[in-house]
Every structure is written in C-alpha cells, then in structure tokens.
Motif scaffolding. Structure first.
Motif, PDB file in Angstrom:
ATOM      1  N   ILE A 695      40.257  54.675  42.642  1.00  0.00           N
ATOM      2  CA  ILE A 695      39.367  54.764  43.594  1.00  0.00           C
ATOM      3  C   ILE A 695      39.921  54.883  44.876  1.00  0.00           C
ATOM      4  N   THR A 696      39.385  55.704  45.693  1.00  0.00           N
ATOM      5  CA  THR A 696      39.780  55.721  46.941  1.00  0.00           C
ATOM      6  C   THR A 696      38.619  55.662  47.953  1.00  0.00           C
ATOM      7  N   ASP A 697      37.466  55.788  47.665  1.00  0.00           N
ATOM      8  CA  ASP A 697      36.263  55.919  48.588  1.00  0.00           C
ATOM      9  C   ASP A 697      35.377  54.484  48.365  1.00  0.00           C
ATOM     10  N   ILE A 698      35.233  53.762  49.570  1.00  0.00           N
ATOM     11  CA  ILE A 698      34.042  52.779  49.430  1.00  0.00           C
ATOM     12  C   ILE A 698      32.733  53.050  49.020  1.00  0.00           C
ATOM     13  N   GLU A 699      32.514  54.265  49.618  1.00  0.00           N
ATOM     14  CA  GLU A 699      31.120  54.820  49.337  1.00  0.00           C
ATOM     15  C   GLU A 699      30.862  54.767  47.929  1.00  0.00           C
ATOM     16  N   ALA A 704      28.349  53.566  42.664  1.00  0.00           N
ATOM     17  CA  ALA A 704      28.683  53.319  41.317  1.00  0.00           C
ATOM     18  C   ALA A 704      27.904  52.072  40.933  1.00  0.00           C
ATOM     19  N   ASN A 705      27.560  51.241  41.946  1.00  0.00           N
ATOM     20  CA  ASN A 705      27.420  49.756  41.675  1.00  0.00           C
ATOM     21  C   ASN A 705      27.923  49.082  40.849  1.00  0.00           C
ATOM     22  N   VAL A 706      29.509  49.017  40.981  1.00  0.00           N
ATOM     23  CA  VAL A 706      30.374  48.438  40.400  1.00  0.00           C
ATOM     24  C   VAL A 706      30.763  46.904  41.128  1.00  0.00           C
ATOM     25  N   LYS A 707      31.567  46.058  40.446  1.00  0.00           N
ATOM     26  CA  LYS A 707      31.437  44.741  41.064  1.00  0.00           C
ATOM     27  C   LYS A 707      32.948  44.880  41.830  1.00  0.00           C
ATOM     28  N   ILE A 708      32.928  43.900  42.778  1.00  0.00           N
ATOM     29  CA  ILE A 708      34.243  43.792  43.622  1.00  0.00           C
ATOM     30  C   ILE A 708      34.372  42.296  43.769  1.00  0.00           C
ATOM     31  N   GLY A 709      35.697  41.941  43.939  1.00  0.00           N
ATOM     32  CA  GLY A 709      36.111  40.688  44.377  1.00  0.00           C
ATOM     33  C   GLY A 709      36.674  40.410  45.712  1.00  0.00           C
ATOM     34  N   CYS A 710      36.821  39.149  45.939  1.00  0.00           N
ATOM     35  CA  CYS A 710      37.054  38.484  47.524  1.00  0.00           C
ATOM     36  C   CYS A 710      37.114  37.121  47.560  1.00  0.00           C
ATOM     37  N   ASP A 711      37.835  36.675  48.540  1.00  0.00           N
ATOM     38  CA  ASP A 711      37.746  35.304  48.636  1.00  0.00           C
ATOM     39  C   ASP A 711      36.392  34.727  49.142  1.00  0.00           C
ATOM     40  N   GLY A 712      35.677  33.893  48.450  1.00  0.00           N
ATOM     41  CA  GLY A 712      34.283  33.625  48.833  1.00  0.00           C
ATOM     42  C   GLY A 712      34.234  32.376  50.097  1.00  0.00           C
ATOM     43  N   ASP A 713      35.367  31.483  50.526  1.00  0.00           N
ATOM     44  CA  ASP A 713      35.536  31.005  51.523  1.00  0.00           C
ATOM     45  C   ASP A 713      35.888  31.530  52.759  1.00  0.00           C
ATOM     46  N   SER A 714      36.426  32.875  52.731  1.00  0.00           N
ATOM     47  CA  SER A 714      36.760  33.497  53.870  1.00  0.00           C
ATOM     48  C   SER A 714      35.671  34.277  54.325  1.00  0.00           C
ATOM     49  N   PHE A 715      35.743  35.041  55.581  1.00  0.00           N
ATOM     50  CA  PHE A 715      34.649  35.656  56.265  1.00  0.00           C
ATOM     51  C   PHE A 715      34.464  36.984  55.586  1.00  0.00           C
ATOM     52  N   LYS A 725      27.668  46.544  53.716  1.00  0.00           N
ATOM     53  CA  LYS A 725      26.267  46.598  52.874  1.00  0.00           C
ATOM     54  C   LYS A 725      26.620  46.452  51.365  1.00  0.00           C
ATOM     55  N   PHE A 726      27.466  46.029  50.996  1.00  0.00           N
ATOM     56  CA  PHE A 726      27.606  45.738  49.503  1.00  0.00           C
ATOM     57  C   PHE A 726      26.597  44.697  49.210  1.00  0.00           C
ATOM     58  N   LYS A 727      25.887  44.981  47.809  1.00  0.00           N
ATOM     59  CA  LYS A 727      24.790  43.964  47.424  1.00  0.00           C
ATOM     60  C   LYS A 727      25.650  42.835  47.018  1.00  0.00           C
ATOM     61  N   SER A 728      24.834  41.450  47.362  1.00  0.00           N
ATOM     62  CA  SER A 728      25.578  40.369  47.081  1.00  0.00           C
ATOM     63  C   SER A 728      25.790  40.211  45.873  1.00  0.00           C
ATOM     64  N   TYR A 729      25.023  40.715  44.628  1.00  0.00           N
ATOM     65  CA  TYR A 729      25.451  40.285  43.407  1.00  0.00           C
ATOM     66  C   TYR A 729      26.348  41.326  42.589  1.00  0.00           C
ATOM     67  N   ASN A 730      26.987  42.025  43.507  1.00  0.00           N
ATOM     68  CA  ASN A 730      27.877  43.017  43.114  1.00  0.00           C
ATOM     69  C   ASN A 730      29.286  42.261  43.746  1.00  0.00           C
ATOM     70  N   ILE A 731      29.247  41.162  44.244  1.00  0.00           N
ATOM     71  CA  ILE A 731      30.726  40.650  45.046  1.00  0.00           C
ATOM     72  C   ILE A 731      30.760  39.429  44.250  1.00  0.00           C
ATOM     73  N   GLU A 732      31.904  39.484  43.506  1.00  0.00           N
ATOM     74  CA  GLU A 732      32.553  38.175  42.884  1.00  0.00           C
ATOM     75  C   GLU A 732      33.513  37.241  43.644  1.00  0.00           C
ATOM     76  N   ILE A 749      35.971  43.472  37.978  1.00  0.00           N
ATOM     77  CA  ILE A 749      35.998  43.951  39.049  1.00  0.00           C
ATOM     78  C   ILE A 749      36.533  45.266  39.150  1.00  0.00           C
ATOM     79  N   SER A 750      36.422  46.390  40.109  1.00  0.00           N
ATOM     80  CA  SER A 750      37.062  47.352  40.146  1.00  0.00           C
ATOM     81  C   SER A 750      37.935  47.532  41.379  1.00  0.00           C
ATOM     82  N   ALA A 751      37.555  46.651  42.270  1.00  0.00           N
ATOM     83  CA  ALA A 751      38.362  46.607  43.618  1.00  0.00           C
ATOM     84  C   ALA A 751      38.209  45.179  44.246  1.00  0.00           C
TER      85      ALA A 751
END
Length: 767
Positions: A695-699, A704-715, A725-732, A749-751
């Motif tokens: 995957i090379t494109d954020i759009e 594709a409405n796939v899930k992505i991951g991040c640190d929930g305690d950070s900004f 503008k990612f949907k909150s339910y797609n962020i793990e 997660i895909s990214a």
C-alpha cells in the motif's frame, strides 16, 4: 507748651494769685484733650481714605477660589501642598495677571469618603471654582461625581487602571492628569521576559472597594503576551482594618513559602502596609538570593519617604516611576523654591526632591490660570472654564500637558529604578510602544529616541547584593523534592520503560529519555532533589498535570505540539519529529528478474538501435563484402548475427568499408555503456533484497475501509481522526511495539501510523 507759658507769666505774683492759678489747672487739661481729639480725627480720616483707595484697587482683580483635596500628613501630600502654595504665590505676586487665586486645602487621609465630604464643603462653603488633588482613583471617582453634579471641574492626580465605559458621560467635569496602568503593566511584563521568568506571584492590598482597581487583569494579559503567567495571588486586607498588622502580614506571607515561584510583584499597597510587607518578607526569607521583587509606581513613590531600615529591607527591588525631565528651565526655577520651602516647613524630612505628584500639582495651577485668562469678562459659566482646561497645550514640569477625551493624550515615559543599599539608582527608560532604552535623548516636542533594546540592559543589583540573575523559583529540598511525571504506558520501551522493582510500590525507570535526564543532572552545578511519579494516562493528560501544578515537570517521549506549548514550556527537541506510515512489503524476486534492470521503454529503445545498426551495416557491406552476399535470408541472418554478437564483442565477420567501421565504433561504445549499466543494476538486485510495499496511498486505505493501528495514548489517534479523517472504528489502539508484527501477520491491520522516532526503531528491528 501752654501750661509752661502760664507758669512763666504768673511766676512773680503773690501766692494768693498763685492759688487762683492752680484753681484754673483743669481747664488747661480739657483744652489739651480737645487738641488730641482733633489730631486723632484727622488721622482716622486719612486712614479711611487710604484703605478705601486700596480696597478699590484690589477689587479691580477678580478673586477665584480653588480647592485642593490631599493627604496632608503623607509625604506625597506634603509635596503637593508645597508645590500648590508655590504656584499660587507665584501667580498672585505677578501684577500683570487679571486674576488672583485663593487656595483652600482639605485633608482626606486617602479616605474616599473623607474626600467626598471635603469636596462638598469646598463647593458649598468656599464656593470654589475648581477642585484639584486626589491621589487614588477611589477618591477621584467620588469627588468627580460631586463635581459633575455641581458643575465644578475636578483635576485628578489619579486615573483608573482601566478606563470605565462611558466615563466621559458619567464624569463630564473630570480631568485626569494621570494615565492608566496599561503601559506600566507592559513594562513589568517586559522585565519578566528579560530574565526569562515564567511564573510570578502577585501581592496587593485590598482597596476600599474590595478589588485591585483592574491592575490584575492588565498584568495577566501583559504576562500572557510574553508567555508567562500568574502562579498565585496574595490579597492583603486593608491596613486600616488590622488590629495586629504584624501578625496578619506574617501569616499571609507564610502561605508563599509553599509556592515554588519566587518572583513577587506588588501591585498596590499603602505606605504602612508596604513597610510591614517588606520587613516581614525579609524576616521569613522571601527576600533573598533566589527571589526578585518588582513594585509599581504608586509604591515607588514611597521610596523617598522610607527611612534607612525600610529601604534596607527592600534591597534589590525593581520599581517603576514616571519620568520627568530635570533639565528644563522651568524645573530649574521651581526646584530651589520647592527645596527651600519644603525644608523649612517639614524639618523631619531628609529628602527634598519633588515627586511626580508635586509636579502635577504645580502644573494644575498653571492649567487653571491659563484657562481663566482665556475667559471673557462676562463669562461666569463653568462650562467655558472646563472647555479652556481641556484645550490646554503646553510643556509643564510633569511633561506635555494636552488632553484628549478627558485624559492626557500620551502615555508617560517610565523609569526603572533599583533599590541599592539605603537609596535607589535609576536604570533604563521604558518608551511607550517601543521598549527599553538605556539612554534617553529628546528628539522633538512629540517623541524620544534612544538605544532601543528588547531586554532590560541596565546593571541590576539583586537581593543580598547578588550580581547573578535570580532563578525566580525556590530550590527543591529533600523534604520537598521536585515531582516529575513519567509516562508509564509507553509503546516503545527503548525510550521510556517503567517496571516494578523488588519491593512493593518500588518502580524502576529506564530508557533513552531517562538516561538523558540523568545526563543533564550530572552537568548541573547544584543538587536537584527529585522524585519520579508514573503516569498511567495519555500524553495530553500528562501535559495538563504539569500545567495544573500536579507535577513540577515531566520527563519522557513527549512530542512538542503547538497546542501543548500553550500550557507548558518544552526543552530543545532531541529527536526528529514527524509521522510515518508502515505497511507490509512483498519481495520483488521472480523468474523475470533479469528484465528488471531496464524499463520497458529502455528495452524498446535498445532493440530499435540494434535493428537500425544491423540495417546500416548490411547496407554498407553487401556490395563489397562476400560474407554479406547470397540469398536474402542469409544476408539478413549474417547482419543480425554480426550486430547481436557485437553486444558481447564476439563478432567474427570482417568489415571492408570504412564507413561501416565508423558505424561499428559508435555502436560498440553504446554497447559498452548498456552492458555496464545492466550488469551493475542486476548485480545490485541479486545481492540486496528488494521489497515492494503493498500500500502506498493513504486515500486507498480510507476508500478500502480497512483497519489501521497506532498508539492510542499519543496524539496520533486524534490526528488521524480530525486531520486525515479516518473513521474512529477503523483505528485500532496498539499498546506495545511487539504487538504490531502479530497484527500485521494476522491481517488485523493493513497499516500502522507511528511517530518518526518510533518508526525508525521499528524498522531497525524488523527490517
């Protein structure tokens, strides 16, 4: 003379006759008394003629009554009284003036209600045409109410910190000879900024109306502009209401010992309260090596009234004073008169220098006299007098006198003073709207120029005669160490790691950020007692805990954000900031790897050049060279083989034409470049693993409405939701760096979106 003649005339007569003469003696006395009465009557007659003439001469000049309301017993009041009397006397002694002044002084004791009573008395009993004085705005406001109702102009030496709305319509007969405190608060804020103090403590004595006259709001705004703040405000009760001021002041000051800030700004205080304040502050150790004290102009005006012991307790204090020139010819004429009169009348004073209020008092008489001179002989209404007062335009002792909207049209130049020993010295100037200036040179009648500076340039002597700038905060002790917050829920332990120790409740702290903190402590030239406290929450919550004083500081992998800088101060960054996207990659290895060094376009161009070269060689050699003769298929095969084998320098056919040799040389040069480039690229591909991201494109991720991951305690999570503008339910939320690999392998997660330092650590470990 008459009795003597009678005595000589009857001296030779006989005694009986002489007895007759003695019998006639009372008649001589009556005659003498009549003569004396004639002389007395003549003397009285002449005296009446003289006095009648004198009274007629005096009545030719109009007498105007002026009232003054001042605190007669204070140093400032004494100065004002002396200056007023000098000005009135100087005006009355000038025979060319068509008016005479009669000055009536009332003592207010700085009490607003006594000032109001004095104003009513002056208006009703003395029929004054103008009232001047009032050292505080509380006095001036009440007197202005009375003066406006009676249509008597009121010239006030005080002004409100913030001009009330509709002031002109509320007090139409009020003339303010002083300015508000806005410029003064900007000057104090600039001093705070010069020494990089971030928190201050404000002290002020509650006034008669239960407030700070608006100074606190102005100071708070000015401090915000220089990225500082008020840490605490100490309100002292009115001194007049205290039965035991020593005890009350000491108890209030003891509250400040628990505050870390040691920069104190005294906004307003009476003379008696100021004396007790600094004496007690010195006694309990609030005036020392780590502290700084700043006082406003109202308190700086007391410096000339304090004795040596009080001045000693204020050593190192910075003060603000209104500037006035001592070089003008008017001041040089005024000062000797003031000094002589003040010394003779107040022998208990040891300083004979006039203050700014004394100069305003002198100028106020000049304003009134000029306004009266402009009146027509038949004008008795107070409104023309008020109009003439507002039209004043001259340079007086206190500076330029020109009014706009019932106040002076310009902000004053301020002078920063520094209490040293048993006196004070002058430092820099503060030019309104410009900044600090070490030297002041008068440019013209409307402006000043000098050595402009952003910071205070004058050499300050601090408390305890120190030359080093105070830190402005108290040093932590073993009893009260610094409480430092550390993020306990970090996703990358290489930066911060908090784990349980051997004993219950014990915590061990490790990681790059913690080691950097230890390194900084090692280079400090003083001990810094501290205590780490684990924070189990988000990074924004940690920042707010520093802001609300729960923590004194925070150490960890905290990203510098614009929103966070509004609340706390950060150190210099020690890692590059940014946001990275990490996605799984696929290998580029395949059976067609040998075609990868060149692009499709490059292969087509290479083939075209090869065919072109083959045709040229065949065309030039087919007439003279027997190897290129024969059937058409043999000719084409020979030409193609010759050209292709030349790629590997393996051609064996002889060449007869010189033109063909030129073409072949060029072709062989091209072949050399092509083979060298191809060999290098293919070698690189075979020796270094090449990965291609899926995957090379954020759009595409959002579509594709796939899930992505991040640190929930950070900004990062907030940024992904609000900015990208990612949907909150797609962020793990991925709480640990070791979970990312499993999340990718399971396809959950895909990214992954990580801050740049975390991304580098992750790639160095897994790639």
């Amino acid at each position: 003379m008459i009795s003597y003649i009678f005595y000589e005339f009857f001296n030779d007569l006989d005694k009986p006759f002489c007895c007759d003469v003695k019998a006639q003696q009372p008649r001589r006395i009556i005659f003498a008394n009549r003569v004396l009465k004639l002389w007395l009557f003549f003397f009285v007659f002449i005296s009446l003629l003289v006095f009648s003439y004198g009274e007629e001469t005096t009545n030719d000049k109009k007498l105007t009554n002026i009232g003054a309301i001042i605190d007669v017993e204070s140093r400032i009041g004494r100065e004002e009284k002396t200056a007023l009397e000098i000005a009135v006397q100087g005006f009355n002694n000038n025979d060319s003036n068509s008016h005479k002044l009669s000055l009536y002084i009332q003592d207010s004791g700085r009490d607003p209600f006594l000032a109001a009573t004095a104003a009513q008395k002056l208006i009703k009993e003395k029929e004054v045409k103008v009232i001047i004085g009032m050292e505080t705005w509380e006095e001036a406001a009440l007197v202005a109410d009375i003066g406006s109702r009676a249509q008597v102009p009121v010239l006030s030496f005080a002004a409100p910190a913030i001009t009330p709305p509709l002031a002109a319509s509320r007090w139409p007969f009020l003339v303010r000879m002083a300015n508000g405190d806005s410029e003064q608060m900007k000057c104090i804020a600039a001093i705070i900024s010069s020494f990089n103090w971030k928190r201050v403590i404000v002290i002020y004595e509650d006034d008669a109306f239960g407030g700070d006259s608006g100074k606190l709001a102005l100071l708070s705004k000015a401090l915000q502009d220089v990225r500082s703040e008020i840490d605490y405000g100490l309100v002292l009760p009115p001194f007049s209401s205290l039965s035991n001021p020593n005890k009350v002041v000491q108890e209030e000051l003891m509250k400040l010992l628990n505050k870390q800030s040691r920069v104190f700004i005294v906004l307003q205080s009476s003379l008696s309260m100021t004396i007790h304040l600094f004496e007690k502050a010195t006694k309990i150790g609030l005036v020392g090596r780590d502290s700084a004290w700043i006082i406003t102009d109202t308190i700086s005006s007391y410096l000339d009234s304090f004795n040596s012991s009080v001045i000693s307790s204020m050593e190192g204090t910075l003060g603000i004073k209104a500037y006035y020139s001592e070089d003008s010819s008017l001041y040089k004429k005024f000062y000797p008169k003031f000094r002589k009169t003040f010394r003779n009348e107040y022998q208990d004073e040891d300083n004979f220098q006039p203050g700014i209020n004394a100069l305003r008092a002198y100028d106020s008489i000049r304003i009134i006299t000029q306004a009266m001179e402009k009146l027509k002989s038949d004008e008795n209404s107070p409104k023309p007098l008020l109009k003439n007062i507002f039209s004043s335009n001259f340079y007086g002792l206190s500076g330029e006198i020109r009014f706009e909207e019932d106040k002076l049209s310009h902000d004053p130049v301020l002078r920063i003073v520094n209490v040293v020993g048993k006196k004070y010295k002058e430092l820099d100037f503060w030019l309104p709207g410009i900044g600090f200036s070490r030297n002041l040179v008068k440019k013209n009648e409307t402006g000043y120029v000098g050595d402009i500076s952003v910071d205070l340039a004058g050499k300050v002597t601090w408390p305890a005669s120190l030359k080093l700038v105070p830190k402005g905060w108290s040093m932590p002790t073993n009893i009260k160490p610094m409480i430092i917050g550390v993020p306990a829920r970090t996703s990358f332990e290489k930066f911060v790691k908090v784990e349980d120790g051997k004993y219950p409740g014990e915590k061990n702290y490790d990681g790059f950020c913690i080691e950097l903190f230890y390194k900084v402590l090692s280079v400090l030239d003083y001990a810094l007692p501290y205590q780490f406290d684990p924070h189990n929450g988000t990074y924004d919550e940690l920042v707010h805990k520093v802001y609300n004083k729960t923590y004194d500081a925070a150490v960890g992998d905290i990203t510098i954000l614009a929103k966070r800088t509004d609340y706390v101060e950060f150190t210099q960054p020690y890692a590059e900031s940014g946001l990275t996207m990490i996605v799984p990659a696929k290998s580029e290895s395949s059976a067609w790897m040998f075609l990868k060094p060149f692009t499709t376009e490059m292969w087509l161009v290479t083939g075209a050049i090869l065919i072109y070269t083959m045709i040229i060689v065949w065309f030039l050699e087919r007439q003279s060279n027997p190897e290129f003769r024969g059937p058409w298929n043999n000719q084409i095969g020979t030409a193609l083989w010759f050209t292709f084998s030349s790629l590997f320098f393996a051609h064996r056919e002889k060449i007869y034409s010189n033109l063909t040799r030129v073409v072949v040389v060029v072709w062989l040069f091209v072949v050399l470049i092509l083979t060298s480039s191809y060999t290098a690229s293919l070698t690189s591909m075979l020796t270094v693993q090449r990965l291609e991201p899926n995957i090379t494109d954020i759009e595409w991720l959002k579509r594709a409405n796939v899930k992505i991951g991040c640190d929930g305690d950070s900004f990062v999570r907030t940024y992904l939701e609000e900015v990208i503008k990612f949907k909150s339910y797609n962020i793990e939320n991925v709480s640990s760096e070791y979970r990312y690999e499993g999340e990718f392998k399971s396809g959950h997660i895909s990214a992954a979106f990580l801050e740049l330092p975390y991304g580098k650590v992750f790639l160095s470990h897994y790639c």
